[in-house]
Write a protein that holds these residues in place. Structure first.
Motif, short mmCIF file in Angstrom:
data_model
loop_
_atom_site.label_atom_id
_atom_site.label_comp_id
_atom_site.label_asym_id
_atom_site.label_seq_id
_atom_site.Cartn_x
_atom_site.Cartn_y
_atom_site.Cartn_z
N THR A 132 0.83 -1.21 0.00
CA THR A 132 0.00 0.00 0.00
C THR A 132 0.86 1.25 0.00
OG1 THR A 132 -0.14 -0.05 2.41
CG2 THR A 132 -1.89 -1.17 1.17
N GLN A 133 2.11 1.15 0.46
CA GLN A 133 3.00 2.31 0.51
C GLN A 133 3.82 2.48 -0.76
OE1 GLN A 133 5.31 1.62 4.00
NE2 GLN A 133 3.58 1.84 5.40
N ILE A 134 4.00 1.42 -1.52
CA ILE A 134 4.80 1.47 -2.75
C ILE A 134 3.85 1.65 -3.92
CG2 ILE A 134 6.41 0.23 -4.24
CD1 ILE A 134 7.32 -1.31 -1.74
N ASP A 135 4.06 2.72 -4.67
CA ASP A 135 3.20 3.01 -5.82
C ASP A 135 3.71 2.23 -7.03
OD1 ASP A 135 1.16 4.17 -7.32
OD2 ASP A 135 2.45 5.84 -7.93
N ALA A 136 3.09 1.08 -7.28
CA ALA A 136 3.47 0.24 -8.41
C ALA A 136 2.24 -0.51 -8.89
CB ALA A 136 4.56 -0.74 -8.00
N ASN A 137 2.29 -0.95 -10.12
CA ASN A 137 1.21 -1.78 -10.67
C ASN A 137 1.51 -3.22 -10.26
OD1 ASN A 137 -0.75 -3.08 -12.09
ND2 ASN A 137 -0.27 -2.12 -14.06
N TRP A 138 0.97 -3.66 -9.14
CA TRP A 138 1.28 -4.97 -8.58
C TRP A 138 0.76 -6.10 -9.44
CZ3 TRP A 138 5.00 -5.49 -5.27
CH2 TRP A 138 5.38 -4.39 -4.50
#
Length: 108
Positions: free
Chosen positions: A24-30
């Motif tokens: 939730t803290q890392i802005d990435a397309n998981w």
């Protein structure tokens, strides 16, 4: 061995990220990262499966060692290679299914 240890390490890394809540803290397309991971591991396991199957098929090949003809693989080595080939095939199929599900999540 390299493929399985590397896949295990990165699986633990992904699991740790998800369990710790860092996603939730890392802005990435998981969803894309999940797809890319499964695609990469699928390709590596498929290559390992092909190499192991090729090595197993050499069981009947004979080589000359000090004027005696011996099989390239002993019966014990052949049995180990058969087991490794089956394991690599099953793992490749499992990662292929995971790849399909990851593609479905990434491209709705």
């Amino acid at each position: 061995m390299f493929v399985s240890v590397t896949a295990f390490f990165f699986s633990l890394l992904f699991l740790g990220l998800f369990l710790s809540g860092m996603v939730t803290q890392i802005d990435a397309n998981w969803n894309f990262l999940d797809f890319a991971y499964h695609f990469t591991v699928f390709v590596f396991y498929f290559g390992a499966f092909l190499l192991e199957a090729a090595a197993t098929s050499l069981h009947d090949l004979h080589c000359n060692v000090t004027l005696t003809v011996q099989p390239l693989l002993s019966d014990n080595q052949y049995n180990i290679n058969v087991a490794a080939t089956i394991f690599a095939f099953v793992t490749t199929v499992c990662y292929g299914c995971s790849l399909g599900l990851a593609l479905r999540r990434w491209r709705p």
